[in-house]
Design a protein around this motif. Sequence first.
Motif, short mmCIF file in Angstrom:
data_model
loop_
_atom_site.label_atom_id
_atom_site.label_comp_id
_atom_site.label_asym_id
_atom_site.label_seq_id
_atom_site.Cartn_x
_atom_site.Cartn_y
_atom_site.Cartn_z
N ARG A 79 9.37 -10.97 33.29
CA ARG A 79 10.37 -11.69 32.49
C ARG A 79 10.64 -13.07 33.07
NH1 ARG A 79 15.44 -7.65 31.08
NH2 ARG A 79 14.39 -6.32 29.50
N ALA A 80 10.90 -13.10 34.37
CA ALA A 80 11.21 -14.37 35.02
C ALA A 80 10.03 -15.35 34.94
CB ALA A 80 11.61 -14.12 36.47
N LEU A 81 8.83 -14.83 35.12
CA LEU A 81 7.65 -15.71 35.09
C LEU A 81 7.41 -16.26 33.69
CD1 LEU A 81 5.20 -13.75 37.42
CD2 LEU A 81 6.21 -15.98 37.87
N ILE A 86 7.68 -20.97 29.96
CA ILE A 86 8.11 -21.65 28.73
C ILE A 86 8.97 -22.87 29.06
CG2 ILE A 86 9.51 -21.37 26.65
CD1 ILE A 86 8.50 -18.52 26.47
N LEU A 87 9.84 -22.75 30.05
CA LEU A 87 10.68 -23.90 30.43
C LEU A 87 9.82 -25.04 31.00
CD1 LEU A 87 13.76 -22.13 32.07
CD2 LEU A 87 13.63 -23.21 29.82
N LEU A 91 9.31 -28.79 29.25
CA LEU A 91 9.54 -30.05 29.96
C LEU A 91 8.27 -30.89 30.02
CD1 LEU A 91 11.45 -31.82 31.60
CD2 LEU A 91 10.85 -30.49 33.63
N GLY A 92 7.13 -30.25 30.23
CA GLY A 92 5.87 -30.97 30.24
C GLY A 92 5.54 -31.56 28.88
N ILE A 125 0.07 -27.05 34.00
CA ILE A 125 -0.74 -26.20 34.88
C ILE A 125 0.12 -25.12 35.52
CG2 ILE A 125 -2.08 -26.19 37.01
CD1 ILE A 125 -3.13 -28.94 36.25
N LEU A 126 1.31 -25.48 35.96
CA LEU A 126 2.23 -24.48 36.53
C LEU A 126 2.66 -23.46 35.48
CD1 LEU A 126 4.53 -26.71 38.79
CD2 LEU A 126 2.76 -25.11 39.53
N ALA A 127 2.90 -23.94 34.25
CA ALA A 127 3.29 -23.02 33.17
C ALA A 127 2.17 -22.03 32.87
CB ALA A 127 3.65 -23.82 31.92
#
Length: 227
Positions: A79-81, A86-87, A91-92, A125-127
């Motif tokens: 859930r957290a990941l 998505i956040l 932002l990206g 990339i992080l997302a």
Amino acid sequence: MSVAVETFGFFSSALGLLMLGVTLANSYWRVSTVHGNVITTNTIFENLWYSCATDSLGVSNCWDFPSMLALSGYIQACRALMITAILLGSLGLLLGMVGLRCTNVGNVDLPRKAKIAAIAGALHILAGTCGMVAISWYANNITSDFFNPQYVGTKYELGPALYLGWSASLLSLLGGICLCSACCCAAKENQPIRIQLPYKASSVVVPPNTSEEGDSSFGKYGKNAYV
């Protein structure tokens, strides 16, 4: 060419973000298997938020998970990941709109646009990484329970939402890489070219002083020349 790669990366990451949102809301993260069952009366399917059961008549009943603290640790982590993915992707996406060279938002100069677009690519990339880790972790728990002969609970198979999530994560990763690579190429293209010319000392030509030359001409002749 770098503008086309940058635009492709932006739309790929935007599509990946949209698919991540659809994946998070999809109900079919895992579906109960029919392997080994002679008579199947209902089908159970779950996601990160609730569980549903469909009877033989096609009527579905869903109920939310009662307590977050009572859930398994990997479900809470997934859930957290997914929410973090998505956040970061949102932002990206906002930074990518500002950093694209084909847009004019805020009258930002080209070197700063390249930096903003590179940051947007890193966020995508992080997302994609967060989404890939969450979905792979969830799928690993499904397969480990399925192939565990000592597991006595309900066995599940991979749902279609997981395949959608893998595709979304790959699109986000691909879009972020394209944004970063295009911005690095653009930064090299926009660097000013300094041409070093060979140094040559300037020669100063002093014009002859006619007055002095005229005055000195009197000394060339004797006094008798003027008589």
